[in-house]
Structures are given as structure tokens and as C-alpha cells.
Design an enzyme around this catalytic site. Structure first.
Site, PDB file in Angstrom:
ATOM      1  N   TYR A 106      71.226  16.493  11.057  1.00  0.00           N
ATOM      2  CA  TYR A 106      72.086  17.563  10.315  1.00  0.00           C
ATOM      3  C   TYR A 106      73.090  17.978  11.338  1.00  0.00           C
ATOM      4  CZ  TYR A 106      68.468  18.813   7.226  1.00  0.00           C
ATOM      5  OH  TYR A 106      67.364  18.373   6.055  1.00  0.00           O
ATOM      6  N   GLU A 147      61.346  21.069   6.317  1.00  0.00           N
ATOM      7  CA  GLU A 147      60.210  19.289   6.989  1.00  0.00           C
ATOM      8  C   GLU A 147      59.877  19.673   8.052  1.00  0.00           C
ATOM      9  OE1 GLU A 147      64.895  17.672   7.067  1.00  0.00           O
ATOM     10  OE2 GLU A 147      65.232  18.067   5.340  1.00  0.00           O
TER      11      GLU A 147
END
Length: 405
Positions: free
Chosen positions: A98, A140
Site C-alpha cells: 500500500y 485483509e
């Protein structure tokens, strides 16, 4: 959630950012792949990148998330995030990735919008991104924990034990773990990722719904060969490879099951509506219902080009017949077939139209198929009084629901 100062800035700049998101996401992907070409080769779907559909899906998701933040500042739009998190988990995405995305995405915003991106504007959109990213990272991590694996460790070697040609363009593959251990549980409606090595050395990944009920020693997926827009040339990289090379004894890298199209365990009436290869998650649901709650009311709707194109047609009929309170309704654009009278209560010619089926407002609906089909069915269901929260859908490929009118 979003700070008050940033919310004001995002609300003001959202029209300009939204109008430029297509350009921003195109530049974002191009710059990221220039730095990390292995991501395009081994993680991202090259076909979706070439067609632009992945850029559309990302733009739609970012715009929807930012809009939700400013319109409902006290709520987190988990409905948007859950679908993305499941897809990421099926690919083995990890939290460190990310940071790379943040750098290239926010740089693309600054480059496209130029002087309009003041330090204050950049900080506000950085806050939007990390609210979205941190929420996805948490979701997640929860999915990985539920699967009892380390973050990203979703891949396993599986062997093909059976192959069946369902139609000229659809083949089903039966899978078992190569080490002989049990395949593991899943919820009807979930999918797995399949990673194959292509002739140029790239490792491409595609998702396929599990099309049998849980509890078996094997899994099954059904792969539809993808063609060019004119229908003449096979162009799906992974689907073509599987159709050509996947045989009993072939090993594949397959992920653990993920996905948020999960069959609920209540006694409410069900409507399962599919088109084309979207039939696959419905088969798992029907088989599970036949084994666990066979008397639950179920309306099964399927649309296809013709009976010859309808993968698992006889299986769908058999499963529906095992449920005393189920009915099957088929729509074919071409109804020329010798044994159609035996396969459904109602056989219709043309495009699917559920208006006369009159589902009750307490029905829970599951949709899978082309986007236009699902949007049309969803509109009809809402007109019949169903709540939006009881209508669930699955998209094969980039989720364009939020980016298409």
C-alpha cells in the site's frame, strides 16, 4: 474518520479530482509499472490493464469512497471495501504494497491537477487514501487470520483430477491438494484464484467460483474461454492456457477461497439469478441447500444465449429438482433445442425478465453474470420491494458497478 478540515477540502475538490480520475489512474498504473514491471507481469491482470477496465474500477472505487466519507462522515463504507479486500486476499496482497501505491497514486493526482494541488489539498487526499488503505489492510488481515495463514500466504499446489467439457467454450476442472491433505472449508459463493505460467514467463492470475458444495475432498471450477469482441479469436490468456493445457495430472497454483457472495443461513426465500458462466456460484449454493435445508423456498433464474451455450444445464435442473420448494426459470436468446420441455417450469425466449415472478419483499437475492444483466435484475427486485441490503452480487473481473452509469 475524515477530519473536518480535510472533509471540507475533499468536498470542494472532489468534482475536479473525480473528473480527472481516469487520467490519474492511467498515469498511476503506468508509473508504477515502469518502476515495478514484475507487478504487471505476475500480479495484475494484463488484459484488464490493456482494456482500461482496471483503471475504471479503481477510479470508481476511489470516487465512491471519497463521496461516502464526505456525505456520511460518521460511517465507514465497508460495503465498498469488503469486496476489494476479498479480491486482494485472493491475490496475496500484503500491507507493505500500500505504501508503493500511495506514492504513485498521490504523485499522479499532483501531476494531473498541477497547481490546484496545494499542500493542504495533498494532505487531505493523503488522508482519504490512508483511511481507505488502512481499512483494507485491517479487513485483509482479518481474512488471513480467519484462513489461519500468514498475511499473503494463500497459495497452495493443487492437482487436476478430472476434466469435463461442459460446452464448446466451458470446461470444468476438479482439483485436489497435491499433498493429499483435505481441501479445506469454504462458504458457497466463494471463489479461488488460479495462477499459471504463460509461454512468455509471466505468471497471470484469474478468479473462478467454486461450483460444488463444501465438504468434499475436491474442489471444482469452471473456466469459460474468453474471446475477442467479434467472438472469433480466443484472447483470454489464462482461460486459453487452461483450455489447452489443463489435464488430469496437471498441477496449478490455487489460492484459498475468498469472496463476499456468501449464502446466508436463514430460512428466508432465496432468488438465485445468473447469466452465462455466472451460474457457477449458484451451483454450489444449490448443492449446499439440497444437503442442509432442502425445503427452503428458492427461485432459480438463468439466462444464456442458447441451451448449447448453457454450461451445467442438466446439473442445474437436477439440483433444482432436489429442492421441493424450488422453481427453475430459463431464458434463452435462441430456444431451438430438442429437449427443452424437460428442463424447466418456464422456458422463455429473449432476455431475462423477472417481473412476473413476483419475489416477496423478504427474499434474499444473489446475482452473478454480466453487469448489464445484474443491474437490470437488481432494478426489478427493488421495484418489487426488496431491500438493497438483501441483494448481493458477484462480478468476474474488475468491479465496474460503481464506475458505470
Amino acid at each position: 474518520m475524515l477530519s473536518e478540515r480535510s472533509a471540507q477540502i475533499v468536498r470542494t475538490t472532489l468534482p475536479a479530482v473525480g473528473a480527472s480520475l481516469g487520467t490519474i489512474t492511467e498515469l498511476f498504473y503506468r508509473r508504477m509499472f515502469e518502476e515495478r514491471p514484475e507487478l504487471l507481469r505476475d500480479l495484475f491482470n494484463r488484459a484488464n490493464q490493456a482494456s482500461g477496465t482496471q483503471r475504471e474500477a479503481l477510479a470508481g472505487a476511489v470516487a465512491a469512497f471519497a463521496t461516502a466519507l464526505v456525505d456520511h462522515p460518521d460511517e465507514r463504507p465497508d460495503a465498498i471495501l469488503g469486496r476489494i479486500a476479498n479480491k486482494h486476499a485472493s491475490l496475496g496482497i500484503t500491507s507493505d504494497q500500500y505504501t508503493l501505491v500511495a506514492r504513485h497514486l498521490l504523485n499522479a493526482v499532483a501531476e494531473v491537477l498541477g497547481d490546484a494541488v496545494t499542500p493542504e489539498v495533498a494532505a487531505a487526499w493523503d488522508e482519504v487514501y490512508w483511511l481507505m488503505a488502512n481499512a483494507l489492510i485491517a479487513l485483509e488481515a482479518r481474512l488471513y487470520a480467519q484462513a489461519r495463514v500468514e498475511d499473503g500466504a494463500v497459495w497452495q499446489t493443487m492437482e487436476i483430477t478430472g476434466r469435463h467439457e461442459e460446452t464448446p467454450d466451458a470446461v470444468s476442472l476438479v482439483l485436489r491438494r497435491a499433498d493429499g491433505t483435505p481441501t479445506g472449508p469454504f462458504v458457497p459463493g466463494q471463489y479461488v484464484s488460479v495462477r499459471v505460467e504463460l509461454p512468455d514467463g509471466a505468471h497471470q492470475i484469474r478468479q473462478y467460483s467454486l461450483s460444488t458444495a463444501p465438504g468434499l475432498k475436491t474442489w471444482r471450477i469452471t473456466v469459460k474461454r474468453e474471446y475477442s469482441a467479434d467472438g472469433r479469436v480466443p484472447e483470454g490468456e489464462v482461460s486459453s492456457w487452461l483450455h489447452t493445457h489443463a489435464r488430469p495430472g496437471t498441477t496449478l497454483q490455487v489460492s484459498l477461497p475468498f469472496g463476499d457472495l456468501l449464502l446466508d443461513q436463514s430460512e428466508s426465500p432465496l432468488l438465485l439469478a445468473s447469466a452465462g458462466i455466472g451460474i457457477t456460484p449458484m451451483l454450489a449454493m444449490l448443492e449446499h441447500l439440497a444437503a442442509t435445508t432442502p425445503h427452503r423456498p428458492v427461485t432459480v433464474v438463468h439466462a444464456d444465449r442458447s441451451p448449447a451455450d448453457h454450461a451445467h444445464r442438466l446439473e442445474l435442473t437436477t439440483l433444482t429438482n432436489r429442492l421441493p420448494n424450488a422453481s427453475l426459470h430459463l431464458w434463452y436468446e435462441d430456444t431451438d433445442h430438442p429437449d427443452l420441455d424437460a428442463v424447466a417450469d418456464h422456458i422463455n425466449e429473449g432476455l431475462a425478465d423477472i417481473t412476473r415472478l413476483s419475489p416477496t419483499p423478504n427474499t434474499t437475492a444473489y446475482l452473478c453474470g454480466p453487469l448489464a444483466f445484474m443491474k437490470a435484475v437488481r432494478t426489478d427486485l427493488l421495484d418489487h420491494g426488496l431491500s438493497p441490503r438483501t441483494i448481493h452480487y458477484e462480478v468476474f473481473g474488475p468491479d465496474l458497478w460503481l464506475s458505470k452509469p
